[in-house]
Design a protein around this motif. Structure first.
Motif, PDB file in Angstrom:
ATOM      1  N   LEU A 149       0.521  -1.668   0.468  1.00 40.29           N
ATOM      2  CA  LEU A 149      -0.215  -0.122  -0.154  1.00 40.29           C
ATOM      3  C   LEU A 149       0.699   1.136  -0.127  1.00 40.29           C
ATOM      4  N   GLU A 150       1.919   1.191   0.396  1.00 45.42           N
ATOM      5  CA  GLU A 150       2.693   2.124   0.925  1.00 45.42           C
ATOM      6  C   GLU A 150       3.383   2.551  -0.421  1.00 45.42           C
ATOM      7  N   LEU A 151       4.158   1.069  -0.893  1.00 47.86           N
ATOM      8  CA  LEU A 151       4.712   1.636  -2.712  1.00 47.86           C
ATOM      9  C   LEU A 151       4.047   2.302  -3.319  1.00 47.86           C
ATOM     10  N   THR A 152       2.722   1.776  -3.334  1.00 50.18           N
ATOM     11  CA  THR A 152       1.542   2.093  -5.098  1.00 50.18           C
ATOM     12  C   THR A 152       1.025   3.423  -4.344  1.00 50.18           C
ATOM     13  N   GLY A 153       0.576   3.475  -3.326  1.00 54.65           N
ATOM     14  CA  GLY A 153      -0.683   5.103  -2.551  1.00 54.65           C
ATOM     15  C   GLY A 153      -1.989   4.535  -3.118  1.00 54.65           C
ATOM     16  N   TYR A 154      -2.285   3.019  -2.948  1.00 59.15           N
ATOM     17  CA  TYR A 154      -3.943   2.052  -2.941  1.00 59.15           C
ATOM     18  C   TYR A 154      -4.232   2.323  -1.457  1.00 59.15           C
ATOM     19  N   SER A 155      -4.438   2.942  -0.873  1.00 62.69           N
ATOM     20  CA  SER A 155      -5.651   2.080   0.143  1.00 62.69           C
ATOM     21  C   SER A 155      -6.641   0.917  -0.215  1.00 62.69           C
ATOM     22  N   ARG A 156      -6.283   0.133   0.950  1.00 57.17           N
ATOM     23  CA  ARG A 156      -6.880  -1.344   1.283  1.00 57.17           C
ATOM     24  C   ARG A 156      -8.413  -1.976   0.591  1.00 57.17           C
ATOM     25  N   TYR A 157      -9.065  -0.162   0.152  1.00 65.76           N
ATOM     26  CA  TYR A 157     -10.584  -0.459  -0.050  1.00 65.76           C
ATOM     27  C   TYR A 157     -10.258  -0.820  -1.776  1.00 65.76           C
ATOM     28  N   ASP A 158      -9.249   0.988  -2.098  1.00 65.34           N
ATOM     29  CA  ASP A 158      -9.078   0.640  -3.316  1.00 65.34           C
ATOM     30  C   ASP A 158      -8.771  -1.103  -4.346  1.00 65.34           C
ATOM     31  N   VAL A 159      -7.440  -1.875  -3.299  1.00 68.96           N
ATOM     32  CA  VAL A 159      -7.377  -2.825  -4.166  1.00 68.96           C
ATOM     33  C   VAL A 159      -8.018  -4.258  -3.618  1.00 68.96           C
ATOM     34  N   ILE A 160      -8.883  -4.607  -2.474  1.00 66.72           N
ATOM     35  CA  ILE A 160      -9.686  -5.343  -1.911  1.00 66.72           C
ATOM     36  C   ILE A 160     -10.721  -5.692  -3.344  1.00 66.72           C
ATOM     37  N   GLU A 161     -10.812  -7.718  -4.161  1.00 63.32           N
ATOM     38  CA  GLU A 161     -11.605  -7.689  -5.602  1.00 63.32           C
ATOM     39  C   GLU A 161     -10.846  -6.865  -6.629  1.00 63.32           C
ATOM     40  N   LYS A 162      -9.455  -6.396  -6.718  1.00 60.61           N
ATOM     41  CA  LYS A 162      -9.052  -6.315  -7.522  1.00 60.61           C
ATOM     42  C   LYS A 162      -7.707  -7.229  -8.497  1.00 60.61           C
ATOM     43  N   THR A 163      -8.016  -7.027  -9.811  1.00 60.91           N
ATOM     44  CA  THR A 163      -6.804  -7.950  -9.605  1.00 60.91           C
ATOM     45  C   THR A 163      -5.106  -6.908 -10.441  1.00 60.91           C
ATOM     46  N   VAL A 164      -4.305  -6.949 -10.209  1.00 60.50           N
ATOM     47  CA  VAL A 164      -3.252  -7.177 -10.296  1.00 60.50           C
ATOM     48  C   VAL A 164      -2.978  -5.955 -11.583  1.00 60.50           C
ATOM     49  N   LEU A 165      -3.625  -6.929 -12.380  1.00 58.30           N
ATOM     50  CA  LEU A 165      -3.247  -6.218 -14.129  1.00 58.30           C
ATOM     51  C   LEU A 165      -4.460  -4.795 -13.598  1.00 58.30           C
ATOM     52  N   GLU A 166      -5.887  -4.527 -13.276  1.00 63.44           N
ATOM     53  CA  GLU A 166      -6.439  -2.912 -13.424  1.00 63.44           C
ATOM     54  C   GLU A 166      -5.559  -2.469 -12.278  1.00 63.44           C
ATOM     55  N   LEU A 167      -4.743  -2.880 -11.357  1.00 65.68           N
ATOM     56  CA  LEU A 167      -4.228  -2.079 -10.559  1.00 65.68           C
ATOM     57  C   LEU A 167      -2.392  -1.448 -11.134  1.00 65.68           C
ATOM     58  N   GLY A 168      -2.199  -2.208 -11.538  1.00 61.11           N
ATOM     59  CA  GLY A 168      -0.437  -2.204 -12.301  1.00 61.11           C
ATOM     60  C   GLY A 168      -0.176  -1.939 -13.935  1.00 61.11           C
ATOM     61  N   VAL A 169      -1.397  -1.926 -13.648  1.00 57.99           N
ATOM     62  CA  VAL A 169      -0.663  -1.816 -15.391  1.00 57.99           C
ATOM     63  C   VAL A 169      -1.186  -0.286 -16.181  1.00 57.99           C
ATOM     64  N   SER A 170      -0.781   0.363 -16.713  1.00 55.61           N
ATOM     65  CA  SER A 170      -0.089   1.841 -17.411  1.00 55.61           C
ATOM     66  C   SER A 170       0.224   2.118 -18.847  1.00 55.61           C
ATOM     67  N   GLN A 171      -0.420   3.148 -19.366  1.00 54.29           N
ATOM     68  CA  GLN A 171       0.509   2.648 -21.464  1.00 54.29           C
ATOM     69  C   GLN A 171       1.068   2.263 -21.155  1.00 54.29           C
ATOM     70  N   LEU A 172       2.840   2.538 -20.138  1.00 51.31           N
ATOM     71  CA  LEU A 172       4.119   2.395 -20.279  1.00 51.31           C
ATOM     72  C   LEU A 172       4.859   1.067 -20.299  1.00 51.31           C
ATOM     73  N   THR A 173       3.544  -0.287 -19.169  1.00 46.74           N
ATOM     74  CA  THR A 173       4.391  -1.178 -19.334  1.00 46.74           C
ATOM     75  C   THR A 173       3.945  -1.750 -20.273  1.00 46.74           C
ATOM     76  N   ASN A 174       5.406  -2.828 -20.582  1.00 45.33           N
ATOM     77  CA  ASN A 174       5.172  -3.847 -22.028  1.00 45.33           C
ATOM     78  C   ASN A 174       4.385  -4.719 -21.870  1.00 45.33           C
ATOM     79  N   LYS A 175       3.807  -5.195 -22.938  1.00 43.04           N
ATOM     80  CA  LYS A 175       2.910  -6.531 -23.373  1.00 43.04           C
ATOM     81  C   LYS A 175       2.970  -7.594 -22.827  1.00 43.04           C
ATOM     82  N   ASP A 176       5.037  -7.696 -23.460  1.00 41.90           N
ATOM     83  CA  ASP A 176       5.367  -8.650 -23.694  1.00 41.90           C
ATOM     84  C   ASP A 176       5.591  -8.983 -21.984  1.00 41.90           C
ATOM     85  N   ASP A 177       5.838  -8.279 -21.611  1.00 46.56           N
ATOM     86  CA  ASP A 177       6.044  -8.545 -19.451  1.00 46.56           C
ATOM     87  C   ASP A 177       4.724  -8.797 -19.101  1.00 46.56           C
TER      88      ASP A 177
END
Length: 776
Positions: A202-230
């Motif tokens: 939570l400290e690393l990403t700036g999210y709260s627990r309410y923001d992340v629960i029931e969300k996938t890592v992809l929904e939380l971490g993917v941006s336009q700069l994220t490499n599609k192959d990775d």
């Protein structure tokens, strides 16, 4: 940094280079291995120098279907991963750099554990000191141990969860362990949705627990700069229930991103059924920055190694020597080897070397000033008392904002300085020559616009230089016909061809002039054609003289023909009365009715001899005149047959013997001139022989491209004072009444017209040998 670094060059011997890059590989343009680092041979024992690179390695990343010189050069700007072809392959990660006529690979093995290092019989000293691999593997080992402990703990908790489903106490224990981890930790269910996270995530990403629960890592971490192959690697690993370890650009709640290393571990129950995912997310932004800087340093070092010609001194922050080279030691008359200089304290070295420089105190003070300012210094010139000049460069080395030392570079610019001074003098001299030479010079660009013109061109054209600059020469001087010629020449110049041609121009007064133009393409420093330079000669008067000369030559040719015809007519008219006189004297002498006294008979004999000599003289003059007037017709000539015919037509006294020492060859020559050549030389040998038994020897020598013929006699020979006059017209040095003095002149004229050589050897009363050459 590009401009700064072009002036610096490093130079290492093999031992020094091996310490820096123990896993280097040097290959030639045929992909043959010429040298390797010592550590390469430990991990690939079968590798030999001069082996083919392609027999032991292939380029794994980037993927290359077929390795050839063209696509190989395209790899130089990329991170390269090569893999060995042995049974237990090994990967090396690094880069290629061209070095002279070779290609240099500089890299390090790609191990994923310390066990790999041990199994390859590698030790710490087999790696470069700056290689972070060992430290990273130790860290990874500790990290794996920590993860293994966590994994075992999770499995234990899951086992307990089967007994005590949803036991809050055990979940709290798991949370307590994961919460203690410095990195972000998340747990997902079978759908990949996050149901637990620690505070570090939570400290690393700036999210709260309410923001992340029931969300996938992809929904939380993917941006336009994220490499599609990775990203694809994470999704594929999750779907196939396998571990993954990748680096992706992870989004924060604020929209900013950071580099994250994501390690995912599927958690299985006792029946090996996938129940949840355990993912650790580590912020590696600083590590990436360090790696990028390391890569930049490696590139810089590789470039310096390739281009190094300067004296180099690398110091740490305490002015202790980290590296120097032989050139530096030579420049400062240091007798120690560069390796012996490592660790030496340079704090007081300037005071020891200052006496080498003209301004010794300034030399010392300037070093202190540079070290205090810690600012880049480029091209600082130093004058030495022995007449040399050094150019000094200084670069402070700063890593992560901390001063780590400095790099000094010294270049001996004595030759360059002297050259520049000489060049400046030469430029001024040639500028003066160009301005004053009697040749019109202009420089034009690719649009035919005049960029430069000298005074002579201005005088030839009639236009002032200021008027000419910027004008198109074709529009100022040329008519349509001349423009076509110039257009053709421009096309040749753009193809890099030089040319000379004549062209008709109109000067400022409207007068038509003929110029001879010699033009050549003009190149810039990159070898690109940027225009042309033309030299112009005014040949108007020369052309007029040439026309007059041609007319005069035609007139002379006609007069020569008339003189030639006249000579034949006169010779015929002269020969007729001579023959009549000779015949009449013969008739009178043979008339039996008249008896003459001895004195009268003597006079008659003298008249006959003089008429015969005059006839021979007229015949010789005609022959001499026909040498050049008769057209040349070459054919195969059998010299044996030709000379036998000559011998049958000339008078040879009974006491003279003609000898052929060797059978003469068949030659390709003009029959008339060849016959005259041999006839005159043989006649000369016969006529000037005073011996009771005269011998004339005809011989030749066969060389690669020519023959040398000789005609030798045992006759009267030639006195030394007469040798230089021998080939001159009407020269006869004997009392022979039938000699005209023209025969040897005819010989010389035939030889010279054929670009051959003739010479002789002679001794008075012994005889003579005449030599001449004849091309095959």
């Amino acid at each position: 940094m590009g401009k700064d670094m072009k002036d610096f060059q490093f130079e290492f011997n093999l031992d020094e280079f091996n310490k820096l890059f123990p896993f280097y590989i040097l290959i030639d343009k045929n992909f043959n291995i010429k040298r390797c680092g010592q550590s390469i041979f430990k991990i690939i024992p079968d590798l030999k120098e001069d082996s083919s690179f392609l027999d032991f390695f292939f380029i794994k990343r980037p993927h290359c279907e077929e390795l050839n010189l063209i696509n190989f050069l395209g790899l130089f700007t990329q991170l390269i991963v090569i893999e060995s072809l042995q049974e237990n392959p090994i990967m090396l990660r690094g880069q290629f750099q061209q070095y002279k006529d070779f290609f240099l690979f500089v890299g390090s093995p790609w191990f994923i554990s310390m066990d790999d290092v041990t199994n390859r019989n590698l030790k710490l000293q087999d790696f470069a000191i700056h290689d972070p691999l060992i430290d990273l593997l130790h860290f990874l080992k500790a990290y794996e141990i920590s993860n293994q402990d966590l994994k075992e703990l999770i499995l234990k908790i899951n086992d307990q969860k089967k007994i005590l489903i949803h036991d809050k106490l055990e979940i709290d224990k798991l949370s307590l362990v994961a919460s203690a981890n410095r990195n972000g930790v998340i747990l997902t269910n079978l759908d990949g949705k996050l149901f637990w996270t620690n505070d570090a995530y939570l400290e690393l990403t700036g999210y709260s627990r309410y923001d992340v629960i029931e969300k996938t890592v992809l929904e939380l971490g993917v941006s336009q700069l994220t490499n599609k192959d990775d990203l694809s690697e994470v999704i594929t690993s999750f779907r196939n229930v396998r571990t993954f370890d990748c680096e992706i650009y992870h989004k924060k709640k604020s929209g900013d991103c950071f580099w994250a290393r994501m390690k995912g571990q599927p958690v299985l129950d006792s029946n090996n059924k996938f129940v949840q995912y355990f993912v650790i997310i580590e912020d590696i932004t600083k590590e990436r920055q360090v790696n990028n800087k390391l890569k930049e340093s490696e590139n810089m070092l590789a470039s310096l190694i390739i281009n190094l010609q300067s004296g180099i001194l690398l110091e740490d922050e305490n002015r202790k020597i980290l590296l120097t080279n032989k050139q530096f030691c030579n420049m400062f008359s240091i007798k120690s080897e560069p390796e012996q200089m490592i660790g030496f304290d340079c704090s007081n070295s300037a005071k020891e070397t200052k006496m080498m420089f003209k301004d010794s105190e300034s030399f010392v003070n300037r070093i202190h000033e540079i070290l205090e300012n810690k600012e880049v210094v480029i091209n600082e010139e130093l004058a030495l008392i022995d007449g040399r000049y050094f150019e000094r460069h200084y670069i402070p080395i700063v890593i992560d904002g901390k001063y780590k030392g400095n790099l000094w570079s010294y270049d001996d610019i004595t030759l360059k300085k002297n050259y520049n001074e000489s060049l400046s003098y030469e430029k001024e001299k040639y500028r003066s020559i160009i301005e004053n030479m009697n040749i019109g010079l202009i420089e034009v660009n690719n649009n035919d616009e005049i960029l430069l013109a000298n005074q002579r061109f201005s005088e030839m054209s009639g236009y002032p230089i200021d008027f000419l600059i910027g004008k198109k020469g074709s529009e100022v001087f040329l008519d349509n016909n001349a423009k076509k010629i110039l257009k053709e020449k421009e096309l040749k110049r753009r193809d890099g061809e030089s040319d000379s041609y004549e062209i008709v121009v109109k000067n400022q007064k409207g007068e038509m002039k003929e110029w001879l133009v010699s033009s050549a393409p003009n190149y810039n420093l990159n070898g690109e054609i940027i225009g042309s330079i033309g030299l112009h000669f005014d040949i108007t008067n020369f052309k007029k003289l040439e026309s007059q000369r041609e007319q005069l030559l035609k007139k002379l040719e006609k007069q020569n023909e008339q003189l030639h015809d006249y000579a034949h007519i006169v010779s015929h008219d002269l020969k007729s009365p001579l023959r009549s006189i000779h015949s009449l004297i013969t008739f009178i002498k043979e008339d039996t009715e008249v008896v003459f006294n001895s004195k009268t008979l003597k006079y008659f004999n003298l008249i006959q001899e003089k008429t015969e000599k005059m006839d021979a003289l007229i015949h010789g003059i005609l022959t001499y005149s026909k040498i050049e007037s008769t057209s040349i017709h070459k054919e195969e000539i059998d010299l044996m047959e030709l000379i036998n015919n000559i011998l049958a037509t000339i008078f040879i006294p009974p006491n003279i013997e003609i000898v052929f020492k060797n059978k003469l060859p068949v030659v390709f020559s003009d029959r008339f001139r060849t016959q005259q050549l041999f006839q005159n030389l043989i006649s000369n040998a016969v006529n000037y022989n005073d011996k009771p038994r005269g011998i004339v020897v005809i011989d030749f020598q066969d060389y690669q491209n020519h023959y040398v013929f000789s005609i030798k006699d045992n006759g009267v020979g030639i006195e030394n004072e007469n040798k230089e006059k021998l080939f001159q017209m009407f020269q006869s040095f004997d009392s022979n009444d039938i000699s005209s003095g023209i025969g040897l002149s005819i010989v010389r004229r035939i030889i010279e017209n054929a670009n051959e050589k003739v010479w002789f050897e002679s001794e008075k009363s012994i005889g003579s040998v005449f030599y001449f050459t004849m091309q095959k």
